[in-house]
Structure formats: structure tokens, C-alpha cells
Design an enzyme around this catalytic site. Structure first.
Site, PDB file in Angstrom:
ATOM      1  N   HIS A 355       1.080  -1.312  -0.092  1.00 29.49           N
ATOM      2  CA  HIS A 355       0.092   0.009  -0.002  1.00 29.49           C
ATOM      3  C   HIS A 355       0.781   1.459  -0.005  1.00 29.49           C
ATOM      4  O   HIS A 355       0.290   2.260   0.009  1.00 29.49           O
ATOM      5  CB  HIS A 355      -1.069   0.000   1.391  1.00 29.49           C
ATOM      6  CG  HIS A 355      -2.090  -0.763   0.881  1.00 29.49           C
ATOM      7  ND1 HIS A 355      -3.435  -0.326   0.552  1.00 29.49           N
ATOM      8  CD2 HIS A 355      -2.463  -2.232   1.418  1.00 29.49           C
ATOM      9  CE1 HIS A 355      -4.181  -1.377   0.531  1.00 29.49           C
ATOM     10  NE2 HIS A 355      -3.619  -2.288   0.704  1.00 29.49           N
ATOM     11  N   LYS A 543      -9.230  13.746   3.296  1.00 32.75           N
ATOM     12  CA  LYS A 543      -8.466  12.718   3.429  1.00 32.75           C
ATOM     13  C   LYS A 543      -7.488  12.853   4.952  1.00 32.75           C
ATOM     14  O   LYS A 543      -7.402  13.944   5.249  1.00 32.75           O
ATOM     15  CB  LYS A 543      -7.465  12.691   2.177  1.00 32.75           C
ATOM     16  CG  LYS A 543      -6.708  13.893   1.569  1.00 32.75           C
ATOM     17  CD  LYS A 543      -5.939  13.892   0.620  1.00 32.75           C
ATOM     18  CE  LYS A 543      -6.790  13.931  -0.733  1.00 32.75           C
ATOM     19  NZ  LYS A 543      -7.002  12.762  -1.404  1.00 32.75           N
ATOM     20  N   ARG A 544      -6.648  11.887   5.024  1.00 29.74           N
ATOM     21  CA  ARG A 544      -5.670  12.119   6.075  1.00 29.74           C
ATOM     22  C   ARG A 544      -4.931  13.375   5.939  1.00 29.74           C
ATOM     23  O   ARG A 544      -4.463  13.617   4.703  1.00 29.74           O
ATOM     24  CB  ARG A 544      -5.018  10.761   6.356  1.00 29.74           C
ATOM     25  CG  ARG A 544      -5.802   9.804   7.114  1.00 29.74           C
ATOM     26  CD  ARG A 544      -6.250  10.484   8.515  1.00 29.74           C
ATOM     27  NE  ARG A 544      -5.099  10.215   9.564  1.00 29.74           N
ATOM     28  CZ  ARG A 544      -4.888   9.550  10.356  1.00 29.74           C
ATOM     29  NH1 ARG A 544      -5.841   8.479  10.522  1.00 29.74           N
ATOM     30  NH2 ARG A 544      -3.867   9.803  11.338  1.00 29.74           N
ATOM     31  N   LYS A 549       0.434  14.409   0.779  1.00 24.68           N
ATOM     32  CA  LYS A 549      -1.025  14.640   0.168  1.00 24.68           C
ATOM     33  C   LYS A 549      -1.187  16.157  -0.229  1.00 24.68           C
ATOM     34  O   LYS A 549      -1.914  16.599  -0.732  1.00 24.68           O
ATOM     35  CB  LYS A 549      -2.273  14.290   1.085  1.00 24.68           C
ATOM     36  CG  LYS A 549      -1.966  12.782   1.344  1.00 24.68           C
ATOM     37  CD  LYS A 549      -3.286  12.246   2.255  1.00 24.68           C
ATOM     38  CE  LYS A 549      -3.290  10.896   2.467  1.00 24.68           C
ATOM     39  NZ  LYS A 549      -4.132  10.075   1.273  1.00 24.68           N
ATOM     40  N   THR A 651      -8.539   6.556  -2.762  1.00 24.53           N
ATOM     41  CA  THR A 651      -9.827   6.198  -3.037  1.00 24.53           C
ATOM     42  C   THR A 651     -11.199   7.287  -3.042  1.00 24.53           C
ATOM     43  O   THR A 651     -11.953   7.212  -3.528  1.00 24.53           O
ATOM     44  CB  THR A 651     -10.571   4.989  -2.340  1.00 24.53           C
ATOM     45  OG1 THR A 651     -10.164   5.441  -0.946  1.00 24.53           O
ATOM     46  CG2 THR A 651      -9.668   3.638  -2.492  1.00 24.53           C
ATOM     47  N   LYS A 655     -14.694   8.232  -4.932  1.00 19.17           N
ATOM     48  CA  LYS A 655     -16.112   8.632  -4.280  1.00 19.17           C
ATOM     49  C   LYS A 655     -16.476   9.991  -4.882  1.00 19.17           C
ATOM     50  O   LYS A 655     -17.771  10.177  -5.270  1.00 19.17           O
ATOM     51  CB  LYS A 655     -15.696   8.753  -2.838  1.00 19.17           C
ATOM     52  CG  LYS A 655     -15.508   7.423  -2.085  1.00 19.17           C
ATOM     53  CD  LYS A 655     -14.931   7.944  -0.574  1.00 19.17           C
ATOM     54  CE  LYS A 655     -14.133   6.884   0.024  1.00 19.17           C
ATOM     55  NZ  LYS A 655     -13.439   7.221   1.039  1.00 19.17           N
TER      56      LYS A 655
HETATM   57  C1  LIG Z   1     -12.409   7.148   1.456  1.00 14.80           C
HETATM   58  C2  LIG Z   1     -11.781   7.692   2.769  1.00 14.80           C
HETATM   59  C3  LIG Z   1     -10.524   7.824   2.940  1.00 14.80           C
HETATM   60  C4  LIG Z   1      -9.472   7.577   1.755  1.00 14.80           C
HETATM   61  O1  LIG Z   1      -9.365   8.943   1.112  1.00 14.80           O
HETATM   62  P1  LIG Z   1      -7.984   9.469   0.169  1.00 14.80           P
HETATM   63  O2  LIG Z   1      -8.354  10.493  -0.467  1.00 14.80           O
HETATM   64  O3  LIG Z   1      -8.014   8.263  -0.869  1.00 14.80           O
HETATM   65  O4  LIG Z   1      -6.948   9.511   1.066  1.00 14.80           O
HETATM   66  C5  LIG Z   1      -9.963   8.457   4.277  1.00 14.80           C
HETATM   67  N1  LIG Z   1     -10.778   8.708   5.319  1.00 14.80           N
HETATM   68  C6  LIG Z   1     -12.097   8.137   5.156  1.00 14.80           C
HETATM   69  C7  LIG Z   1     -13.203   8.624   6.296  1.00 14.80           C
HETATM   70  C8  LIG Z   1     -12.554   8.008   3.837  1.00 14.80           C
HETATM   71  O5  LIG Z   1     -14.110   7.557   3.866  1.00 14.80           O
END
Ligand SMILES: *Cc1c(COP(=O)(O)O)cnc(C)c1O
Length: 798
Positions: A355, A543-544, A549, A651, A655
């Protein structure tokens, strides 16, 4: 379609459960109790359905999948299960007869936050996909008493509160005391021979009891139900020997030491901590899971000879890699297999997903700690490594340097990724680009030895959760246009393409987005008092929080926009709302500084009448799965701006795409595949490519950019000087001196991309067309497709 229940069935069940479990009547029970009663109905139904599904599959000799992962970021379950079982109307009607609203019950459920971010959410999405695609799947993880912390932001500073989710979350869990497993730590290994037989005796260990709790995830329009088995650490009881010897305090102290294992989730994302307790958690998970898998296999088949034909075990990231030596241990010590036979079974059973390629996240355990805590596992890893390095030398004629690089144990460290790659029959990355980087870079020397092992499975999301369940406006429009079969077969979304130039459809796209923005604004106002302008562009980065990022790239650009508007108040400008949501690891100082910068900047802008109404910066507290489901439908620009080569897949990008947001992003992770599927005219791409980053990195000098580029200098100097009495020296110094994620190098390109975004947005129909094309191409990013890839290319299920 046969419904499981009528609304009358549900009514009767509710009356019974309210009385039996809660001593309540429908007239007096509060929503919270109704929520629990509904959960119990579904819990029971899913458990029965799973039993039937499993026995049918098993009687046909179907191979099972076990997905081992330290994290499952499940979010809420009530809505997901009701939708996937197609019981929405039945529940609504039943509840309405008691004057209760189903929507209100959803709000009673706490998020099951047993994960940090993308990795844990991926595992949860795969349970959904595997159920829908009818694979016989079980996830294994830890029943953390406290999940990912709750985030509060106080004066811009993140503080963490414990996430005590079990009151309210535990209704989904069924205890299985009969399946408890003993896990052993520490002690010593005695070896002896008798009748030419090598015996291993593990003595003086301490025991922890692993008790499983099962949770179920329904598939959509299938017989399939996935099971998530969560292990709780329980003290095996008071050590009477110790107790009788008078060591009263230590005997009782063992209790809390054992139970600490499943107390709390480590809140680090893409960063290793190397702590003793974390290693205990990892071994606890795998020993309990492998013990359980072996037990269950023996019950069905009576032998482990055929394990790899009937069982696929997936190791999600290196966190559960100790499953490999643990299965070796059982085959060697408990079942008496020879090394070679045991190794053949093990290597055919396990597959590994990587990952991350970032060095700070690659797990390496201190050898002494490892040996002390897991003496027998250590011996087995040493033997695996001895045989491996001998092979490297004899079979592949590798040099000493090469062997040192590939070695599983080196320089007093145990390297988990090397163990995984060597022992597993399959190694995959999570997007095309990432899988290529594994082959070209991180695992290049392994790739040269065993090229066939290396595969790609691009990540996917539980598309029904983010579209069908959380975006009813868009779901209804799509159903009206192309029918509702896309809910089951997401690739059918492609049929939308024929409406790309249909003005009336595009108008309706615009109208739905507008309503979704209003809904989100309304929610935010009610819950936080923050007022959003639905006429502004909703520009979202959730995101985190991590330097790679590059939330600080986004923030730096906002600062530059703000300064520009301040200097030239007449500049035409489309109002923009920048929405951030992110948790930082509690010990990640720079990440917390970045949060503070974003919050302080937002407040400063709010207080400046010159720009008020044109730029707004919102920092959402406690971003989690439920928040993501609410926000995605309202988002218009999806910020995916990681430095190329650092984000394995992402991911969140999928979304937001599924909700019709246009990606403003780098050529990184799955952005590459999103870009390739929607085409250049439907994606706002910017920044260096992976190759350009690789090229520039060795002689990158941010100080030069600072000196050369007056705008960059101005921005960094503003960070040093600060505003409203707050300064941001740490960020400024990091950017100006090392800039490890090359924010300054991509700044100009990012600025241009933002200008382009604004221009594109000004053409309403053109923007809606981009939006439609994005939705139409999002089907390939469904977890249903990902799990089919795994089933076919890796697990050998079809
Ligand atoms: C989908 C999701 C992530 C992943 O987000 P990335 O933009 O791919 O890092 C992180 N936290 C939550 C709560 C999510 O639903």
C-alpha cells in the site's frame, strides 16, 4: 425479487424485541432504542443468511477467502444493510406506524472507526464487494475498544478525544466464545530429539485469549453475506500459580497487560511507530486468525494437505505478515510437516498487497524486540531467511550487496515487506502506476527474480454506499435515464455518455448538485453554525493530513488568491468555498501545524470585509466515513494533489468522481486511470510526472525557488511573519529548506490549474458535461470490479 420481510413482519419483530430486550413499548421507546432493535433484526437475519450461503458454497467445495487487515473502517451499518437487502420501504412503513423516522435512526449509529483512512476503508469496501459478487469471504481484524480518535479543533489546534464506539456499535457484534483461540507471547523455546524426531517445546510464555465477535455485511441482490471477525483480547484468567506464590499484584496485573492488546487503534496513517504493543497487536491478530482458519479447515476437510486449494489468505499491507511464519509454525510444530512441504502449502496460500512505497511507512521491527516477544516465530523467520539468502547466492548468483538488500533480516531489523514478497505467491499494487513503481523501484530486484508474481489490482469503492445510499437525487436521475441495473452492475453507468450533449439532462445535473450543496450547507449550519454559500464553487480536499498529500499546497494557493484579491479588489472572481477535512496522527507535529495554518487562514479571511463572500475556507472537524457520504454529493472540485509517485491509489478520488466532481489532480495513483478514462478535457491535470519528480529530486533546491520567484518568496515570508499574531515558521522553514514533497516546484502549475478550473466552471453546461462524463466512467472504480480482479488473478476463485 422475494422480499425477506413485509412491513408487518418488521412491525411485529420490533414489538417483540423492544419488549424482550429493552422492556419498552413502541409508544415510549426513544429513537436510540429503535435503532438498536432494527440492528438486532438485521443482525439475526444476516447471520442466518450467511450460514445458508456458507454451507451451500462449502458443499460445492468453494474456495474461501480470508482478508487479514489491522483496520476495517466500516462507518455505519444500518443504512447499508437495509439498502443492500432492499428493505428501505418496509422499514420506513413499519417505523412510520410507530411515528418513527428511519432517517433519524441512521443518526443514532456511531461510526465503527476501526481504521485510519484509505487502507481501512478499502478493506471495508471489499467486504461489500465480495458479498455482492458472492465470494465466500471473511475479514479478520481486531475489536478495538477505541477506534480512530474523535477530532476537535480548538483555536486551530487538533486535539484528540477517545472514540468509545461500543455503546451503540456493539449491537452489530455477535460473540463467539466457542471459537476463542489462545495466543502465546514471550517465553523460551526448548528443542530436543527423540526417535529421530525434532520436538519444539515453547515454555514460560504468557497467554492471551482471543475471543471473536462477528459482524455481517450484506451484498446487494445476492445470496452473499460477508463476515467480519473481530478479535478481542481477554485475560486467560488469573494465574493461580503466580497468585499462590504470593505475587498478588503481578498476577492481577497480567490482566490489564493482556487486555491492552485490543484497547486502541494506533492512529498512524502511512507511518510506522515500532512499538512493542503494536507488534503484540499484529501477532495477536494473525495467531488468532490463522488458528481459527486452520481449525475451520480441519473441521471441513480433516487435513491441511489441500489448504491452498480451498483457502486463499490475503495479507493487506505488511501489518499481518506474521501470518506466514505462524502458519509455518502450526504445520511444523503442531502437525509434523517437513519444512519443504509446509513451505509449499504456505507459499501457495498467501497473497500480499502493498500500500505504500514511502520509506517511513515500510515496517521494520527491531530484531531483539521481535525475538523476545515471539521466540518461535523468530526462529522460523531466521530459517526462512537462511534458505532465501542461500537461494539468492546459489540459484540467482546475487552479490553480497544485493543479498543484503533483499534479506529479510538485516542490520538488526526484521523487514516485513521482504518477508511478504518472498513468501507470497502474488504481490500486487493498488493502481497501475503504483504497481509499476513496485516493479521498477521498490521491489525491482525481487521482480527480476520472480516477475510473474507481480500484479496489479486497482482499488475500488463500495459504489452503492456513495451513490445509491447517499446521493438519491443523482441516483434517481440516472435510473430515469438508463434504468436501475447500474446499482448492481456499475459499469452500466457508461450508458450515461449518450446524454453528454443533452442540455436538459445537463440542466438537471446542475440542479441536483445545487440541491446537494444546499443540503450540505443546511447540515453544516445546523451542526456547527458555519454558513456556506451554495452559489460558490465547492472545492473539496478530504483525506488524512499528510505532507505527501499536500494540503499545504492547497492552503498556500488560497493564501496567494487572497493576497491577489486584496491587492486588486476589482478582479473578476467566482466565489469559492475551500472545504478541508482531515485528521492528523496525534504525534505528527508538522501535520498539526498545517491544520492550524488552514484554520487561521480561514478565520483571517472571514474577518476581512475586502474578500468576504468571495473566498471561504472551512475546516470540517472529525472527518469520517459518514461525513464523506454527506459531503461527496455536494462536491464540485476534487483536490487530489499528492506529489506524483507518493499516493499508491487514493479512493477518495473515486468517491468524488462518482458524485460528479471534477478532479483537479496530479498524475499520481489512480488519478492516472481516472484521467485516462475520462480524457484530458474532463480532468484538470497539473504538476510533475513521476519521472520528472525522480529526475529533479536529487538536485532539488527549494531555496533557489524562494530566491528566484517573488511570489513564492512573498508567500513564504507571510508564513514567517504570520497574521493575527500567529506565525507558521515550521511550515515556512520546511518549505524553504527541504520541501520533501516538492510543494514549491509544483506551485506555479497548481495555480494555473486553479485558473483553468475557474474558467471551465464559468461555462455551466460545459462543467456539467464534464461532471456527467466523470460519473459515466466511475463504474470501473467499483469495489465489485476490484474483487473480481482479485478472485480471478490472485485468489484462484474463478
Ligand atoms: C475514502 C476515505 C479515505 C481515503 O481518502 P483518500 O483521499 O484516498 O486518502 C480516508 N478517510 C475516509 C473517512 C474515507 O472515507
Amino acid at each position: 425479487m422475494n422480499k425477506l420481510f413485509t412491513s408487518d413482519d418488521i412491525k411485529n419483530k420490533l414489538i417483540t424485541i423492544l419488549d424482550r430486550e429493552f422492556n419498552e413499548t413502541p409508544a415510549t421507546a426513544p429513537d436510540k432504542i429503535f435503532y438498536k432493535a432494527c440492528a438486532m433484526i438485521l443482525q439475526e437475519v444476516l447471520s442466518e443468511k450467511r450460514k445458508k450461503f456458507a454451507s451451500e458454497k462449502t458443499s460445492h467445495g468453494q474456495k474461501r477467502v480470508y482478508y487479514l487487515c489491522m483496520e476495517f473502517l466500516m462507518g455505519r451499518s444500518l443504512k447499508n444493510n437495509i439498502y443492500n437487502l432492499e428493505l428501505v420501504d418496509e422499514f420506513k412503513t413499519a417505523l412510520a406506524s410507530f411515528g418513527v423516522k428511519l432517517e433519524n435512526l441512521y443518526e443514532c449509529e456511531p461510526d465503527a472507526g476501526l481504521g485510519n483512512g484509505g487502507l481501512g476503508r478499502l478493506a471495508a469496501c471489499y467486504l461489500d464487494g465480495m458479498a455482492t459478487q458472492e465470494y465466500l469471504a471473511t475479514g479478520h481484524s481486531i475489536l478495538y475498544e477505541y477506534g480512530i480518535f474523535k477530532q476537535r479543533i480548538i483555536d486551530g489546534w487538533q486535539t484528540e478525544l477517545p472514540d468509545n464506539w461500543l455503546p451503540g456499535g456493539d449491537v452489530w457484534l455477535a460473540e463467539r466464545l466457542d471459537r476463542a483461540v489462545d495466543v502465546h507471547f514471550g517465553g523460551e523455546i526448548q528443542e530436543f530429539w527423540d526417535h529421530n524426531y525434532h520436538h519444539i517445546n515453547h515454555v514460560g510464555y504468557s497467554s492471551v485469549k482471543a475471543v471473536p465477535y462477528d459482524m455481517y455485511v450484506s451484498g446487494y441482490r445476492t445470496k452473499g453475506v460477508s463476515r467480519l471477525r473481530l478479535w478481542k483480547a481477554v485475560s486467560p484468567g488469573i494465574d493461580m500459580e503466580m497468585f499462590n506464590k504470593g505475587d498478588y499484584v503481578r498476577a492481577l496485573g497480567q490482566n490489564s497487560y493482556a487486555e491492552a492488546i485490543s484497547k486502541v487503534l494506533y492512529p498512524n496513517d502511512n507511518h510506522l511507530e515500532g512499538k512493542n504493543l503494536r507488534l503484540r497487536q499484529q501477532y495477536f491478530l494473525v495467531a488468532a486468525s490463522i488458528g481459527d482458519i486452520v481449525h475451520s479447515h480441519l473441521m471441513t476437510y480433516g487435513t491441511l494437505e489441500n489448504l491452498s486449494e480451498k483457502v486463499a489468505i490475503h495479507i493487506n499491507d505488511t501489518h499481518p505478515v506474521l501470518a506466514i511464519p505462524e502458519l509455518m509454525r502450526i504445520l511444523l510444530d503442531d502437525c509434523g510437516y517437513s519444512w519443504d512441504k509446509a513451505w509449499a502449502i504456505v507459499t501457495r496460500t498467501f497473497a500480499y498487497t502493498n500500500h505504500t512505497v514511502m520509506n517511513e511507512a515500510l515496517e521494520r521491527w527491531n530484531e531483539d524486540l521481535f525475538k523476545l516477544l515471539l521466540p518461535r516465530i523468530y526462529q522460523i523467520v531466521v530459517e526462512i531467511n537462511n534458505r532465501f539468502t542461500r537461494d539468492l547466492f546459489e540459484r540467482w548468483h546475487k552479490s553480497v550487496d544485493q543479498i543484503n538488500r533483499l534479506s529479510i533480516i538485516y542490520n538488526h531489523e526484521v523487514r516485513m515487506a521482504n518477508l511478504a514478497v518472498w513468501a507470497c505467491h502474488s504481490v500486487n499494487g493498488v493502481s497501475k502506476l503504483h504497481s509499476d513503481i513496485l516493479k521498477d523501484d521498490l521491489f525491482h530486484e525481487f521482480y527480476e527474480i520472480e516477475p510473474k508474481k507481480f500484479k496489479n489490482v486497482t482499488n475500488g469503492i463500495a459504489a452503492r454506499r456513495w451513490l445509491y445510499q447517499s446521493n438519491p437525487g443523482l441516483t434517481n436521475l440516472i435510473s430515469e435515464l438508463i434504468g436501475d441495473s447500474f446499482i448492481k452492475h456499475m459499469s452500466k453507468l457508461e450508458k450515461l455518455k449518450k446524454y453528454a450533449d443533452d442540455e436538459s439532462v445537463l440542466q438537471r445535473f446542475a440542479q441536483i448538485k445545487r440541491e446537494n450543496k444546499e443540503n450540505f450547507a443546511h447540515y453544516l449550519k445546523e451542526h456547527t453554525g458555519v454558513v456556506l454559500n451554495p452559489d460558490s464553487i465547492f472545492d473539496v480536499q478530504v483525506k488524512r493530513l499528510h505532507e505527501y498529500k499536500r494540503q499545504h499546497l492547497n492552503a498556500l494557493h488560497i493564501l496567494s488568491l487572497y493576497q491577489k484579491l486584496k491587492q486588486n479588489p476589482g478582479t473578476p472572481f467566482t466565489p469559492r468555498t475551500f472545504i478541508f477535512g482531515a485528521k492528523a496522527a496525534p504525534g505528527y507535529y508538522m501535520a498539526k501545524q498545517i491544520i492550524r495554518f488552514i484554520c487561521d487562514l480561514g478565520r483571517h479571511i472571514d474577518n476581512d470585509p475586502d474578500v468576504r463572500g468571495r473566498i471561504k475556507v472551512v475546516y470540517l472537524e472529525d472527518y469520517n466515513v459518514t461525513m464523506s457520504e454527506m459531503l461527496a454529493p455536494a462536491s464540485e472540485i476534487s483536490e487530489q494533489i499528492s506529489l506524483a509517485g507518493t499516493e499508491a491509489s487514493g479512493t477518495g478520488n473515486m468517491k468524488l468522481m462518482l458524485a460528479g466532481a471534477v478532479t483537479l489532480g496530479t498524475y499520481d495513483g489512480a488519478n492516472v486511470e481516472i484521467y485516462d478514462s475520462v480524457g484530458d478535457e474532463n480532468f484538470i491535470r497539473f504538476g510533475m510526472s513521476t519521472e520528472q519528480v525522480r529526475e529533479l529530486k536529487p538536485h532539488y533546491n527549494p531555496r533557489e525557488l524562494y530566491n528566484k520567484n517573488p511570489e513564492i518568496k512573498g508567500l513564504i515570508d507571510t508564513l514567517y511573519k504570520g497574521f493575527d499574531g500567529n506565525t507558521f515558521e515550521e511550515i515556512a522553514t520546511s518549505l524553504a529548506t527541504s520541501d520533501p514533497y516538492m510543494v514549491l516546484a509544483d506551485f506555479e502549475a497548481y495555480k494555473q490549474a486553479q485558473i483553468k478550473a475557474e474558467q471551465l466552471y464559468s461555462d455551466t453546461l460545459g462543467w456539467q458535461r464534464m461532471s456527467l462524463i466523470n460519473v459515466a466512467n466511475a463504474g470501473m472504480f467499483s469495489a465489485d470490479r476490484s474483487v473480481d480482479d482479485y478472485a480471478r488473478d490472485i485468489w484462484g476463485l474463478v
